[in-house]
Design a protein around this motif. Structure first.
Motif, PDB file in Angstrom:
ATOM      1  N   SER A 160       0.834  -1.207   0.000  1.00  0.00           N
ATOM      2  CA  SER A 160       0.000   0.000   0.000  1.00  0.00           C
ATOM      3  C   SER A 160       0.866   1.253   0.000  1.00  0.00           C
ATOM      4  CB  SER A 160      -0.946   0.000   1.206  1.00  0.00           C
ATOM      5  OG  SER A 160      -1.759  -1.145   1.207  1.00  0.00           O
ATOM      6  N   LEU A 161       1.823   1.269  -0.865  1.00  0.00           N
ATOM      7  CA  LEU A 161       2.784   2.372  -0.884  1.00  0.00           C
ATOM      8  C   LEU A 161       2.130   3.688  -1.269  1.00  0.00           C
ATOM      9  CD1 LEU A 161       5.796   0.423  -2.341  1.00  0.00           C
ATOM     10  CD2 LEU A 161       5.827   1.721  -0.211  1.00  0.00           C
ATOM     11  N   LYS A 162       2.633   4.754  -0.651  1.00  0.00           N
ATOM     12  CA  LYS A 162       2.121   6.101  -0.858  1.00  0.00           C
ATOM     13  C   LYS A 162       3.252   6.987  -1.381  1.00  0.00           C
ATOM     14  CE  LYS A 162      -0.781   5.516   3.259  1.00  0.00           C
ATOM     15  NZ  LYS A 162      -1.122   6.082   4.593  1.00  0.00           N
ATOM     16  N   PRO A 163       2.908   8.072  -2.047  1.00  0.00           N
ATOM     17  CA  PRO A 163       3.966   8.980  -2.510  1.00  0.00           C
ATOM     18  C   PRO A 163       4.883   9.449  -1.372  1.00  0.00           C
ATOM     19  CG  PRO A 163       1.914   9.495  -3.600  1.00  0.00           C
ATOM     20  CD  PRO A 163       1.592   8.450  -2.569  1.00  0.00           C
ATOM     21  N   GLU A 164       4.335   9.583  -0.184  1.00  0.00           N
ATOM     22  CA  GLU A 164       5.155  10.039   0.930  1.00  0.00           C
ATOM     23  C   GLU A 164       6.118   8.971   1.447  1.00  0.00           C
ATOM     24  OE1 GLU A 164       1.800  10.204   0.643  1.00  0.00           O
ATOM     25  OE2 GLU A 164       0.814   9.833   2.589  1.00  0.00           O
ATOM     26  N   ASP A 165       6.031   7.759   0.913  1.00  0.00           N
ATOM     27  CA  ASP A 165       7.027   6.736   1.222  1.00  0.00           C
ATOM     28  C   ASP A 165       8.282   6.875   0.362  1.00  0.00           C
ATOM     29  OD1 ASP A 165       4.308   4.423   1.533  1.00  0.00           O
ATOM     30  OD2 ASP A 165       5.455   5.330   3.179  1.00  0.00           O
ATOM     31  N   THR A 166       8.247   7.793  -0.587  1.00  0.00           N
ATOM     32  CA  THR A 166       9.409   8.029  -1.432  1.00  0.00           C
ATOM     33  C   THR A 166      10.588   8.473  -0.577  1.00  0.00           C
ATOM     34  OG1 THR A 166       8.093   8.584  -3.380  1.00  0.00           O
ATOM     35  CG2 THR A 166      10.340   9.468  -3.283  1.00  0.00           C
ATOM     36  N   ALA A 167      11.686   7.738  -0.666  1.00  0.00           N
ATOM     37  CA  ALA A 167      12.853   8.018   0.164  1.00  0.00           C
ATOM     38  C   ALA A 167      13.990   7.090  -0.223  1.00  0.00           C
ATOM     39  CB  ALA A 167      12.520   7.814   1.641  1.00  0.00           C
ATOM     40  N   LEU A 168      15.145   7.403   0.315  1.00  0.00           N
ATOM     41  CA  LEU A 168      16.283   6.483   0.257  1.00  0.00           C
ATOM     42  C   LEU A 168      16.209   5.624   1.516  1.00  0.00           C
ATOM     43  CD1 LEU A 168      18.742   5.879  -1.539  1.00  0.00           C
ATOM     44  CD2 LEU A 168      20.031   7.523  -0.173  1.00  0.00           C
ATOM     45  N   TYR A 169      16.175   4.313   1.336  1.00  0.00           N
ATOM     46  CA  TYR A 169      16.015   3.391   2.446  1.00  0.00           C
ATOM     47  C   TYR A 169      17.363   2.741   2.770  1.00  0.00           C
ATOM     48  CZ  TYR A 169      10.951   3.763   2.285  1.00  0.00           C
ATOM     49  OH  TYR A 169       9.654   4.239   2.355  1.00  0.00           O
ATOM     50  N   TYR A 170      17.690   2.789   4.060  1.00  0.00           N
ATOM     51  CA  TYR A 170      18.974   2.291   4.542  1.00  0.00           C
ATOM     52  C   TYR A 170      18.759   1.200   5.584  1.00  0.00           C
ATOM     53  CZ  TYR A 170      20.747   6.912   3.046  1.00  0.00           C
ATOM     54  OH  TYR A 170      21.075   8.050   2.350  1.00  0.00           O
ATOM     55  N   CYS A 171      19.675   0.243   5.651  1.00  0.00           N
ATOM     56  CA  CYS A 171      19.706  -0.607   6.832  1.00  0.00           C
ATOM     57  C   CYS A 171      20.860  -0.174   7.729  1.00  0.00           C
ATOM     58  CB  CYS A 171      19.755  -2.083   6.491  1.00  0.00           C
ATOM     59  SG  CYS A 171      21.096  -2.612   5.457  1.00  0.00           S
ATOM     60  N   TYR A 172      20.732  -0.535   8.991  1.00  0.00           N
ATOM     61  CA  TYR A 172      21.602   0.014  10.032  1.00  0.00           C
ATOM     62  C   TYR A 172      21.805  -1.029  11.123  1.00  0.00           C
ATOM     63  CZ  TYR A 172      22.978   2.986  13.963  1.00  0.00           C
ATOM     64  OH  TYR A 172      23.635   3.543  15.019  1.00  0.00           O
ATOM     65  N   VAL A 173      23.037  -1.130  11.599  1.00  0.00           N
ATOM     66  CA  VAL A 173      23.335  -2.011  12.727  1.00  0.00           C
ATOM     67  C   VAL A 173      24.313  -1.313  13.650  1.00  0.00           C
ATOM     68  CG1 VAL A 173      25.251  -3.205  11.563  1.00  0.00           C
ATOM     69  CG2 VAL A 173      23.945  -4.383  13.352  1.00  0.00           C
ATOM     70  N   THR A 174      24.161  -1.573  14.942  1.00  0.00           N
ATOM     71  CA  THR A 174      25.096  -1.064  15.933  1.00  0.00           C
ATOM     72  C   THR A 174      25.913  -2.224  16.473  1.00  0.00           C
ATOM     73  OG1 THR A 174      23.584   0.704  16.586  1.00  0.00           O
ATOM     74  CG2 THR A 174      25.361   0.182  18.102  1.00  0.00           C
ATOM     75  N   LEU A 175      27.210  -2.112  16.352  1.00  0.00           N
ATOM     76  CA  LEU A 175      28.119  -3.145  16.827  1.00  0.00           C
ATOM     77  C   LEU A 175      29.090  -2.513  17.821  1.00  0.00           C
ATOM     78  CD1 LEU A 175      29.065  -4.750  13.389  1.00  0.00           C
ATOM     79  CD2 LEU A 175      27.239  -5.442  14.934  1.00  0.00           C
ATOM     80  N   LEU A 176      29.052  -2.990  19.067  1.00  0.00           N
ATOM     81  CA  LEU A 176      29.972  -2.506  20.107  1.00  0.00           C
ATOM     82  C   LEU A 176      29.968  -0.978  20.157  1.00  0.00           C
ATOM     83  CD1 LEU A 176      32.935  -4.974  19.463  1.00  0.00           C
ATOM     84  CD2 LEU A 176      31.106  -5.131  21.177  1.00  0.00           C
ATOM     85  N   GLY A 177      28.777  -0.415  20.095  1.00  0.00           N
ATOM     86  CA  GLY A 177      28.623   1.016  20.245  1.00  0.00           C
ATOM     87  C   GLY A 177      28.875   1.851  19.005  1.00  0.00           C
ATOM     88  N   ARG A 178      29.202   1.215  17.906  1.00  0.00           N
ATOM     89  CA  ARG A 178      29.441   1.956  16.660  1.00  0.00           C
ATOM     90  C   ARG A 178      28.361   1.591  15.651  1.00  0.00           C
ATOM     91  NH1 ARG A 178      34.770   1.706  12.624  1.00  0.00           N
ATOM     92  NH2 ARG A 178      33.788   2.873  10.920  1.00  0.00           N
TER      93      ARG A 178
END
Length: 116
Positions: free
Chosen positions: A85-103
């Motif tokens: 159900s995607l909307k125009p406001e979902d337009t973006a650059l999508y990133y994944c992210y992980v924190t390892l030992l505080g970084r």
């Protein structure tokens, strides 16, 4: 070294669906929570969802609740974001992210554009 590689973005019409993938390497994937963020033009980066190492989900952005599903496959060192159900406001650059030992570590992002 730690690498996060997103894929699956593209152009989709409003109401459509996409599945994003994030392939991880350089760390013991199954030991860590990992999340999706997104950044639209002119806006701050915002959290979309996080999945724990055991598959629990958390930190859903209010704007995507009920439409997006996060999952992981520890055998493939990959997380997914199923977007419906995607909307125009979902337009973006999508990133994944992980924190390892505080970084924190980010992928390079995959562009999602929702437009007719």
């Amino acid at each position: 070294q730690v690498q996060l590689v997103e894929s699956g973005g593209g152009l989709v019409q409003p109401g459509g669906s996409l599945r994003l993938s994030c392939a991880a390497s350089g760390f013991t994937f199954s030991d860590y929570a990992i999340g999706w963020y997104r950044q639209a033009p002119g806006k701050d980066r915002e959290p979309v969802a996080t999945i724990t190492r055991t598959g629990g989900t958390a930190n859903w952005g209010d704007s995507v609740k009920g439409r997006f599903t996060i999952s992981r496959d520890n055998s493939k060192n990959t997380i997914y974001l199923q977007m419906s159900s995607l909307k125009p406001e979902d337009t973006a650059l999508y990133y994944c992210y992980v924190t390892l030992l505080g970084r924190g570590y980010w992928g390079q992002g995959t562009q999602v554009t929702v437009s007719s």
